[in-house]
Motif scaffolding. Sequence first.
Motif, PDB file in Angstrom:
ATOM      1  N   LYS A  43     -44.821  42.081  63.609  1.00 60.92           N
ATOM      2  CA  LYS A  43     -45.327  42.858  62.552  1.00 60.92           C
ATOM      3  C   LYS A  43     -46.113  43.803  63.179  1.00 60.92           C
ATOM      4  CE  LYS A  43     -49.579  40.494  60.784  1.00 60.92           C
ATOM      5  NZ  LYS A  43     -49.973  39.875  59.688  1.00 60.92           N
ATOM      6  N   LEU A  93     -38.791  43.873  63.944  1.00 64.37           N
ATOM      7  CA  LEU A  93     -38.668  43.423  62.747  1.00 64.37           C
ATOM      8  C   LEU A  93     -37.679  44.071  61.898  1.00 64.37           C
ATOM      9  CD1 LEU A  93     -42.127  42.391  61.462  1.00 64.37           C
ATOM     10  CD2 LEU A  93     -40.297  40.891  61.753  1.00 64.37           C
ATOM     11  N   GLU A  95     -35.861  45.189  57.757  1.00 63.47           N
ATOM     12  CA  GLU A  95     -36.449  45.329  56.561  1.00 63.47           C
ATOM     13  C   GLU A  95     -36.693  43.718  55.930  1.00 63.47           C
ATOM     14  OE1 GLU A  95     -38.598  46.632  53.109  1.00 63.47           O
ATOM     15  OE2 GLU A  95     -38.076  47.788  54.891  1.00 63.47           O
ATOM     16  N   ARG A  98     -39.642  42.134  57.478  1.00 63.75           N
ATOM     17  CA  ARG A  98     -40.971  42.466  56.910  1.00 63.75           C
ATOM     18  C   ARG A  98     -41.410  42.041  55.614  1.00 63.75           C
ATOM     19  NH1 ARG A  98     -39.278  47.026  59.806  1.00 63.75           N
ATOM     20  NH2 ARG A  98     -38.130  48.016  57.858  1.00 63.75           N
ATOM     21  N   LYS A  99     -40.192  41.654  54.816  1.00 63.53           N
ATOM     22  CA  LYS A  99     -40.408  40.873  53.430  1.00 63.53           C
ATOM     23  C   LYS A  99     -40.921  39.614  53.831  1.00 63.53           C
ATOM     24  CE  LYS A  99     -37.041  43.799  50.974  1.00 63.53           C
ATOM     25  NZ  LYS A  99     -35.795  43.834  50.121  1.00 63.53           N
ATOM     26  N   VAL A 101     -42.490  38.555  56.478  1.00 66.72           N
ATOM     27  CA  VAL A 101     -43.775  38.556  57.049  1.00 66.72           C
ATOM     28  C   VAL A 101     -44.726  38.549  55.811  1.00 66.72           C
ATOM     29  CG1 VAL A 101     -45.297  39.962  58.333  1.00 66.72           C
ATOM     30  CG2 VAL A 101     -43.301  39.271  59.248  1.00 66.72           C
ATOM     31  N   VAL A 102     -44.636  39.367  54.853  1.00 64.30           N
ATOM     32  CA  VAL A 102     -45.558  39.616  53.623  1.00 64.30           C
ATOM     33  C   VAL A 102     -45.662  38.148  53.013  1.00 64.30           C
ATOM     34  CG1 VAL A 102     -45.530  40.380  51.336  1.00 64.30           C
ATOM     35  CG2 VAL A 102     -44.893  41.721  52.989  1.00 64.30           C
TER      36      VAL A 102
END
Length: 113
Positions: A43, A93, A95, A98-99, A101-102
């Motif tokens: 990230k 990462l 997309e 990244r989702k 990781v949130v």
Amino acid sequence: MDNTTTITDMERPGPRHACDCPVEDWLAFLGHRWCALILWHLKEGPRRFGELEDQLVGVRPKVLSERLDDLTGRGLIERIEEAGFPRTVRYVLTERGRKVVVILDQFELLCRS
């Protein structure tokens, strides 16, 4: 019930094996040692294999390679080959990654409270 309120079989509670549940599948996958940590390190930006290896104290190269392949296969990271000499490979990462990781960051916040 009309079509706008139809509940699929997967959304309806009932007896089923854990392997039939997509959430269980993802939790088991992310529960593999190193998967969540690899995502967490990525990230901050693209990393080379050696950089990840240095940041993941105790990971064996074979295991790191397997986890990177698994994460790539799930569409969470991308392997980018860079031209030049020597040729380098970086992992970044996607997309989708990244989702995830949130969501992992939200888990971390829960652990701290």
